[in-house]
Design a protein around this motif. Structure first.
Motif, PDB file in Angstrom:
ATOM      1  N   ASP A 380     -48.086  26.710 -94.186  1.00  0.00           N
ATOM      2  CA  ASP A 380     -46.973  26.150 -93.417  1.00  0.00           C
ATOM      3  C   ASP A 380     -45.890  25.619 -94.338  1.00  0.00           C
ATOM      4  OD1 ASP A 380     -48.966  24.763 -90.694  1.00  0.00           O
ATOM      5  OD2 ASP A 380     -48.009  26.727 -90.998  1.00  0.00           O
ATOM      6  N   SER A 381     -46.349  25.060 -95.448  1.00  0.00           N
ATOM      7  CA  SER A 381     -45.358  24.521 -96.376  1.00  0.00           C
ATOM      8  C   SER A 381     -44.415  25.622 -96.850  1.00  0.00           C
ATOM      9  CB  SER A 381     -46.045  23.853 -97.564  1.00  0.00           C
ATOM     10  OG  SER A 381     -46.980  24.742 -98.143  1.00  0.00           O
ATOM     11  N   GLN A 382     -44.949  26.826 -96.955  1.00  0.00           N
ATOM     12  CA  GLN A 382     -44.082  27.936 -97.353  1.00  0.00           C
ATOM     13  C   GLN A 382     -43.011  28.192 -96.324  1.00  0.00           C
ATOM     14  OE1 GLN A 382     -47.352  30.762 -98.367  1.00  0.00           O
ATOM     15  NE2 GLN A 382     -45.822  31.655 -99.732  1.00  0.00           N
ATOM     16  N   LYS A 383     -43.419  28.127 -95.066  1.00  0.00           N
ATOM     17  CA  LYS A 383     -42.443  28.389 -94.019  1.00  0.00           C
ATOM     18  C   LYS A 383     -41.339  27.337 -94.032  1.00  0.00           C
ATOM     19  CE  LYS A 383     -45.774  30.688 -91.068  1.00  0.00           C
ATOM     20  NZ  LYS A 383     -46.952  30.324 -90.279  1.00  0.00           N
ATOM     21  N   ALA A 384     -41.765  26.098 -94.247  1.00  0.00           N
ATOM     22  CA  ALA A 384     -40.759  25.025 -94.307  1.00  0.00           C
ATOM     23  C   ALA A 384     -39.808  25.258 -95.474  1.00  0.00           C
ATOM     24  CB  ALA A 384     -41.455  23.676 -94.448  1.00  0.00           C
ATOM     25  N   CYS A 385     -40.392  25.632 -96.597  1.00  0.00           N
ATOM     26  CA  CYS A 385     -39.565  25.885 -97.787  1.00  0.00           C
ATOM     27  C   CYS A 385     -38.579  27.006 -97.507  1.00  0.00           C
ATOM     28  CB  CYS A 385     -40.476  26.242 -98.968  1.00  0.00           C
ATOM     29  SG  CYS A 385     -39.653  26.103-100.566  1.00  0.00           S
ATOM     30  N   ALA A 386     -39.078  28.051 -96.861  1.00  0.00           N
ATOM     31  CA  ALA A 386     -38.201  29.179 -96.554  1.00  0.00           C
ATOM     32  C   ALA A 386     -37.043  28.726 -95.670  1.00  0.00           C
ATOM     33  CB  ALA A 386     -38.998  30.282 -95.873  1.00  0.00           C
ATOM     34  N   ALA A 387     -37.338  27.884 -94.715  1.00  0.00           N
ATOM     35  CA  ALA A 387     -36.283  27.410 -93.819  1.00  0.00           C
ATOM     36  C   ALA A 387     -35.224  26.628 -94.605  1.00  0.00           C
ATOM     37  CB  ALA A 387     -36.877  26.547 -92.714  1.00  0.00           C
ATOM     38  N   ASP A 388     -35.687  25.794 -95.514  1.00  0.00           N
ATOM     39  CA  ASP A 388     -34.739  25.029 -96.331  1.00  0.00           C
ATOM     40  C   ASP A 388     -33.870  25.962 -97.157  1.00  0.00           C
ATOM     41  OD1 ASP A 388     -37.284  22.561 -97.010  1.00  0.00           O
ATOM     42  OD2 ASP A 388     -35.739  22.616 -95.451  1.00  0.00           O
TER      43      ASP A 388
ATOM     44  N   LEU B   4     -38.348  14.206-108.946  1.00  0.00           N
ATOM     45  CA  LEU B   4     -39.426  15.163-108.766  1.00  0.00           C
ATOM     46  C   LEU B   4     -40.773  14.479-108.646  1.00  0.00           C
ATOM     47  CD1 LEU B   4     -38.350  18.043-111.097  1.00  0.00           C
ATOM     48  CD2 LEU B   4     -38.440  18.026-108.632  1.00  0.00           C
ATOM     49  N   GLN B   5     -40.804  13.198-108.894  1.00  0.00           N
ATOM     50  CA  GLN B   5     -42.084  12.508-108.676  1.00  0.00           C
ATOM     51  C   GLN B   5     -42.357  12.460-107.210  1.00  0.00           C
ATOM     52  OE1 GLN B   5     -40.969   8.945-110.998  1.00  0.00           O
ATOM     53  NE2 GLN B   5     -43.154   8.804-111.244  1.00  0.00           N
ATOM     54  N   ARG B   6     -43.568  12.650-106.921  1.00  0.00           N
ATOM     55  CA  ARG B   6     -43.930  12.468-105.520  1.00  0.00           C
ATOM     56  C   ARG B   6     -43.891  10.992-105.228  1.00  0.00           C
ATOM     57  NH1 ARG B   6     -48.799  16.187-104.088  1.00  0.00           N
ATOM     58  NH2 ARG B   6     -50.010  14.467-104.944  1.00  0.00           N
ATOM     59  N   TYR B 279     -39.611  24.880-112.194  1.00  0.00           N
ATOM     60  CA  TYR B 279     -40.515  25.628-111.326  1.00  0.00           C
ATOM     61  C   TYR B 279     -40.804  27.010-111.863  1.00  0.00           C
ATOM     62  CZ  TYR B 279     -42.228  22.764-107.647  1.00  0.00           C
ATOM     63  OH  TYR B 279     -42.951  21.827-106.964  1.00  0.00           O
ATOM     64  N   VAL B 280     -39.846  27.591-112.554  1.00  0.00           N
ATOM     65  CA  VAL B 280     -40.140  28.867-113.216  1.00  0.00           C
ATOM     66  C   VAL B 280     -41.286  28.664-114.205  1.00  0.00           C
ATOM     67  CG1 VAL B 280     -39.235  30.616-114.776  1.00  0.00           C
ATOM     68  CG2 VAL B 280     -37.803  29.737-112.945  1.00  0.00           C
ATOM     69  N   ARG B 281     -41.180  27.584-114.958  1.00  0.00           N
ATOM     70  CA  ARG B 281     -42.256  27.298-115.919  1.00  0.00           C
ATOM     71  C   ARG B 281     -43.572  27.031-115.209  1.00  0.00           C
ATOM     72  NH1 ARG B 281     -38.923  22.782-117.991  1.00  0.00           N
ATOM     73  NH2 ARG B 281     -37.297  23.717-119.289  1.00  0.00           N
ATOM     74  N   ALA B 358     -52.677  25.695-102.534  1.00  0.00           N
ATOM     75  CA  ALA B 358     -52.195  24.972-101.360  1.00  0.00           C
ATOM     76  C   ALA B 358     -51.393  23.749-101.786  1.00  0.00           C
ATOM     77  CB  ALA B 358     -53.378  24.557-100.481  1.00  0.00           C
ATOM     78  N   ARG B 359     -51.933  23.060-102.778  1.00  0.00           N
ATOM     79  CA  ARG B 359     -51.229  21.868-103.262  1.00  0.00           C
ATOM     80  C   ARG B 359     -49.873  22.257-103.855  1.00  0.00           C
ATOM     81  NH1 ARG B 359     -50.503  19.084-107.876  1.00  0.00           N
ATOM     82  NH2 ARG B 359     -51.368  20.862-109.005  1.00  0.00           N
ATOM     83  N   PHE B 360     -49.897  23.371-104.601  1.00  0.00           N
ATOM     84  CA  PHE B 360     -48.663  23.833-105.227  1.00  0.00           C
ATOM     85  C   PHE B 360     -47.595  24.111-104.173  1.00  0.00           C
ATOM     86  CE2 PHE B 360     -45.840  25.979-108.031  1.00  0.00           C
ATOM     87  CZ  PHE B 360     -45.421  27.125-107.400  1.00  0.00           C
ATOM     88  N   GLN B 361     -47.983  24.813-103.123  1.00  0.00           N
ATOM     89  CA  GLN B 361     -47.004  25.149-102.090  1.00  0.00           C
ATOM     90  C   GLN B 361     -46.436  23.892-101.447  1.00  0.00           C
ATOM     91  OE1 GLN B 361     -45.611  27.762-101.766  1.00  0.00           O
ATOM     92  NE2 GLN B 361     -46.933  29.533-102.013  1.00  0.00           N
ATOM     93  N   GLU B 362     -47.319  22.953-101.191  1.00  0.00           N
ATOM     94  CA  GLU B 362     -46.836  21.713-100.578  1.00  0.00           C
ATOM     95  C   GLU B 362     -45.874  20.995-101.505  1.00  0.00           C
ATOM     96  OE1 GLU B 362     -50.689  20.505 -98.049  1.00  0.00           O
ATOM     97  OE2 GLU B 362     -49.573  18.816 -98.961  1.00  0.00           O
ATOM     98  N   GLN B 363     -46.310  20.894-102.746  1.00  0.00           N
ATOM     99  CA  GLN B 363     -45.481  20.179-103.708  1.00  0.00           C
ATOM    100  C   GLN B 363     -44.154  20.887-103.887  1.00  0.00           C
ATOM    101  OE1 GLN B 363     -46.620  17.224-104.972  1.00  0.00           O
ATOM    102  NE2 GLN B 363     -44.453  17.073-105.519  1.00  0.00           N
ATOM    103  N   LYS B 364     -44.206  22.187-103.936  1.00  0.00           N
ATOM    104  CA  LYS B 364     -42.974  22.969-104.106  1.00  0.00           C
ATOM    105  C   LYS B 364     -42.015  22.705-102.960  1.00  0.00           C
ATOM    106  CE  LYS B 364     -42.603  27.902-103.904  1.00  0.00           C
ATOM    107  NZ  LYS B 364     -42.560  27.878-102.519  1.00  0.00           N
ATOM    108  N   THR B 365     -42.556  22.702-101.756  1.00  0.00           N
ATOM    109  CA  THR B 365     -41.688  22.470-100.611  1.00  0.00           C
ATOM    110  C   THR B 365     -41.000  21.106-100.709  1.00  0.00           C
ATOM    111  OG1 THR B 365     -43.089  23.855 -99.234  1.00  0.00           O
ATOM    112  CG2 THR B 365     -41.597  22.359 -98.095  1.00  0.00           C
ATOM    113  N   ILE B 366     -41.799  20.107-101.066  1.00  0.00           N
ATOM    114  CA  ILE B 366     -41.218  18.769-101.169  1.00  0.00           C
ATOM    115  C   ILE B 366     -40.197  18.715-102.306  1.00  0.00           C
ATOM    116  CG2 ILE B 366     -41.716  16.370-101.717  1.00  0.00           C
ATOM    117  CD1 ILE B 366     -44.455  16.784-100.381  1.00  0.00           C
TER     118      ILE B 366
END
Lengths: 553, 409
Positions: A380-388, B4-6, B279-281, B358-366
């Motif tokens: 889901d986080s990917q989808k949110a990221c994509a939206a952003d 970038l800190q959570r 993030y590339v790194r 999963a953690r990476f994706q979440e962190q990336k989004t934030i």
């Protein structure tokens, strides 16, 4: 979703009715086109409310050619972006005396404040270039050709005796017109005619060249039509109205300006400034026979002596009018500064262009990222990221477009600067007229004094001989006759010089006034334009900031 | 603190020995870059300030001095010990810029190092690491000793990611060239994930490239506005009177905007372009973990092969009742234990990677969300200032035209 329905911004929203915009995007939810074409400026500046216009064909096409460079045409990417701009109106600053087209407009562009000119109307259009064969036997077998242009004039000036005229003229005729006006209107700031530019014509495609020339001619004639004195000139009227072969004869280029001045004298002697219908051949005008020819010869010789001088410079003119000299220097300085600003303005436009391009490419990169993240998104986080990312991409592409539009308008505003550089050339010419007229006067004066001293010498020598010296006496008689003619010529020259001085003075006043008005309106237009587009960009980005504000709570 | 800190970092681990009632925290900041040494030997040292209530840290605050190679040491150690976890990336080791040490370069590096340490400090497993404690607490001499030991023990520098990639890539080319088929997992989901990671790097790199160009454009536009402003001011002095004043004011505004643009350029560099580069790194670091997993898998497979052969040997020996049997049996048991161990290791990596992704994706989004937000705010703010500056001129321009209309005295 775009958020540009926000109130409080000085924009009007219009249908962007171009098909190109619609073709750019395919998406589910077209935002309802916001209605209304009112502008609601919140600061009470009546003379420059931001008007919005529906794009006409002579503006830069809003999107397509350049948009196609920014966005590849596969529909999948287009489908990522929202409909770009039902409400994304073209913003144009509009000041009362600025019309966004290079055509001549009906009003005197800069003297909008003066009511006396508002009743005059003369509009000139140049169109329909056609190829025609050179009639007279040409040396080149197969014949050479030239282009003629249809010149259409609409006017209500009484001198014209008509409301509409159509004539065909070729470029050579325009050169003739320009030369004749330069002769007759010395001291005036005469608009510079388009170049002959033979070299360019070989580089360009013929169509391009002809079109460029057509535009240049229209601009040139327009400037003549706007000049308070020249618009009433006989030369222009004849050029515009008399069908068939061009009636103004080519100037026989006699000599340098100095000689020209002298040659003009006999004309002036008999009054009447602009005599149309023939180069003023000195020989044709009734002159005291011998003296006149001697005069001419004298001047030729004088000119010759100047030319023979190794320095090849004309004898220095002693300009005593300090005020004039100051003014001239000031104008030179002004010309320099205008040129500088013009250059920097070009550079500024280029930098805005580059910024727009890079912004567009950034947007594109994010479009691709969006697509990538959305495809087979697992989390889901990917989808949110994509939206952003999509929001950012959309905003970036929009900003890119705004930069492009901004630039198209800026270029039009700053064109004024280029125009004035041309005006400076005209001013220089007018000052040259004055200088050469003064030179003529001074030449004649010194000629007179040398003649007189010769007479004195002869009289002194002759008086020593009792009963007189017949040959000397005859010589003295001749010289006195020459002096008489030269005296008249000198008076003529002085009158001419004073006339030119007066023209200079009037024109300078006119220039100052017009320039102030023009520059002021240019500044206003520029400023409003920049501000308007900056506001639109601020809106665009604020939307994204809003949408991502959750991340920084 | 770096964006970038959570938020609420460091509060993940629950230390059972925690005597405080407060939630556990561990935050670090990398600050005060200082140039040390001269000439070729010159380097930058950083102050690393740790604030924590973790009991192992014996104290609420500690300050140490560290240099870039210390950070590299930490990263290498963590990479070795925590296979399967995505180790946060370090800024590049620069060979050329090092000598120039421009202020911008130093600031970019400092920011990246700060992000690096904080990511470790907020990772529930990595924050427990002894190496991290060493890094954060020990004095410089001890640190230097640790660093020099490192090169001896670990011959293969895991820091050399390029080498790892080459291994991975050479395996691919082996297949293409028809050499022996490499031993690889045949896990379609994992394949997809790998593809995703590889493509993600490309996409992010492209975005970063354009972000960098955007920074440049801002600088160029700023310069242009400054030049334009100067030229306009000169024209103003030439014109004189109220029009001249108008020009002068316009020129002044243009110069003002030039400054704003330079500021935004810097802001874009630090808060938009650098995070993207980071993030590339980070993705490259994931690739290194992918390589590790491949290694572990291969190792496990090879061992399995070896065990099979050993079994055959063993049976042969049993049949012939050789005296080598005892030894062989011992070896066999050892191998089986090794096999189990390698399987365990591999499975650990797989499990960790799944969590990490999963953690990476979440962190990336934030992180990206914050980056986008700041980017948009920066642009909006800049655009607003520009609009304001230009609009503020309008009343003055109006005043000019009305003064022109009235005949001068």
């Amino acid at each position: 979703m775009m958020g540009y329905e926000n109130q409080g911004f000085e924009e009007a929203h219009l249908y962007a009715s171009k098909e190109e915009m619609a073709s750019l995007v395919l998406n589910e939810d077209p935002s309802p086109p916001s209605n209304g074409s009112k502008s609601f400026p919140h600061d009470p500046l009546s003379s420059s409310p931001p008007f919005v216009e529906i794009p006409t064909d002579d503006t830069d096409p809003l999107h397509p050619p350049s948009a196609n460079q920014v966005l590849p045409s596969h529909s999948s990417i287009n489908s990522i972006l929202e409909p770009p701009s039902y409400a994304d109106a073209i913003f144009r600053s509009f000041d009362s005396d600025y019309v966004a087209s290079p055509e001549v407009n009906s009003q005197d562009q800069s003297l909008s404040a003066l009511p006396s000119f508002s009743s005059d109307y003369i509009k000139i259009c140049v169109s329909d270039p056609q190829k025609e064969q050179e009639q007279s036997g040409s040396l080149v077998p197969g014949g050479s050709y030239y282009f003629t242009y249809l010149i259409t004039t609409f006017t209500n000036l009484p001198e014209f005796n008509g409301a509409e005229f159509n004539v065909r003229r070729r470029f050579r005729d325009v050169v003739t017109l320009s030369d004749r006006i330069s002769e007759s209107y010395r001291g005036y700031f005469i608009p510079i005619r388009p170049d002959k530019s033979v070299v360019e014509s070989q580089v360009m495609q013929q169509n391009e060249f002809v079109e460029q020339r057509r535009i240049a001619l229209e601009k040139y004639l327009g400037r003549l039509a706007v000049h308070p004195v020249l618009k009433r000139s006989e030369e222009l009227r004849v050029f515009l109205t008399v069908s068939g072969k061009m009636p103004l004869a080519r100037t026989t280029d006699v000599a340098s300006r100095m000689l020209d001045g002298a040659v003009r004298l006999p004309k002036q002697l008999f009054g009447g400034e602009s005599v149309v219908g023939g180069a003023a051949e000195v020989s044709e005008v009734a002159l005291p026979a011998k003296g006149g020819r001697d005069l001419l010869r004298i001047f030729r010789e004088l000119k010759q002596s100047v030319v023979n001088d190794w320095g090849a410079t004309k004898p220095p003119v002693i300009e005593e009018d300090k005020e004039f000299l100051e003014k001239k220097e000031k104008l030179q300085d002004l010309e320099q500064q205008i040129s500088n600003v013009s250059q920097q303005a070009e550079s500024l436009v280029k930098n805005h262009h580059d910024m727009g391009e890079t912004m567009g490419q950034l947007g594109l990169a994010f479009v691709k990222l969006t697509k990538f993240e959305s495809e087979e998104a697992i989390y889901d986080s990917q989808k949110a990221c994509a939206a952003d990312m999509k929001n950012v991409a959309t905003a970036a592409v929009k900003a890119s477009r705004l930069y492009r539009e901004l630039n198209a308008q800026t270029v039009k505003h700053l064109e004024k600067l280029h125009e004035y550089l041309g005006v400076m050339l005209a001013v220089n010419n007018a000052f040259s007229d004055r200088t050469s007229a003064l030179l003529t006067v001074q030449t004649l004066k010194s000629e007179l004094s040398s003649l007189n001293s010769r007479i004195e010498k002869l009289e002194a020598a002759s008086s020593k001989i009792f009963g007189g010296d017949r040959s000397r006496i005859r010589k003295i008689e001749e010289l006195r006759e020459t002096v008489r003619v030269t005296e008249e010529a000198k008076n003529c020259a002085v009158r001419e010089y004073e006339r030119i001085k007066e023209n200079n003075k009037n024109e300078l006043e006119r220039l100052d006034k017009e320039r102030q008005d023009d520059f002021l309106s240019m500044l206003k237009g520029f400023v409003v334009n920049q501000a308007g587009y900056a506001e639109k960009m601020a809106n665009t980005w604020e939307t994204v900031a809003e949408e991502t504000s959750g991340y920084v709570k | 603190m770096n964006a970038l800190q959570r938020s609420g970092s460091g509060s993940m681990a629950q230390s059972p020995r925690s005597s405080t009632s407060q939630a556990p925290y561990l935050t670090v900041s990398v600050t005060d870059p200082a140039k040390m040494g001269n000439g070729v030997q010159a380097y930058i040292s950083y102050k690393v300030i740790t604030k924590t209530n973790f009991p192992e840290y014996q104290g609420p605050e500690k300050i140490v001095i560290r240099r870039y190679s210390d950070f590299v040491w930490l990263r290498d150690r963590l990479f070795e010990r925590y296979k399967g976890i995505f180790i946060p990336p370090l800024p590049e080791k620069s060979t050329v810029e090092k000598f120039r040490f421009s202020a911008e370069f130093i600031e970019m590096r400092r920011q990246a190092l700060d992000v690096f340490v904080n990511r470790i400090a907020s990772h529930h497993e990595l924050q427990q690491s002894e190496d991290l404690r060493t890094f954060l607490l020990e004095d410089e001499q001890t640190m230097e000793r640790e660093r020099s030991q490192e090169t001896g023990i670990f011959k293969k520098k895991p820091a050399d990611f390029m080498q790892i990639f080459k291994d991975v890539q050479s395996r691919v080319s082996d297949v293409v060239l028809g050499k022996e088929k490499p031993v690889e997992e045949s896990n379609p989901e994992y394949e997809k994930q790998k593809n995703y990671i590889f493509q993600l790097e490309d996409h992010l790199a492209e975005a970063q490239k354009h972000a960098y160009r955007l920074v440049k454009r801002h600088r160029e536009l700023g310069q242009s506005l400054s030049d334009f402003g100067k030229a306009v001011k000169l024209l103003g002095t030439c014109e004189g009177n109220s029009l001249g004043k108008a020009f002068s004011e316009l020129g002044a505004k243009s110069e003002l905007l030039s400054i704003k643009l330079q500021r935004e350029a810097h802001h874009l560099l630090m808060r938009f372009e650098e995070p993207l580069k980071d993030y590339v790194r980070a993705v490259q670091s994931i690739k290194a973990t992918i390589a590790e997993r491949a290694n572990a898998f291969r190792h496990h497979c090879e061992l399995a092969e070896t065990i099979k052969f050993k079994e055959i040997d063993l049976n042969k020996l049993r049949l012939t009742r050789s005296e080598k049997l005892a030894d062989a049996e011992r070896e066999y048991e050892q191998l089986k234990a090794d096999g189990k161990e390698s399987k365990r290791k591999f499975e650990t990596i797989v499990k960790l990677m799944n969590e990490e992704i999963a953690r990476f994706q979440e962190q990336k989004t934030i992180d990206m969300g914050v980056v986008f937000h700041e980017f948009a705010e920066g642009q909006a703010h800049l655009a607003k200032s520009i609009a304001e500056a230009w609009r503020s001129l309008l009343p003055k321009l109006e005043a000019c035209s009305s003064s022109l209309e009235t005949p001068d005295a």
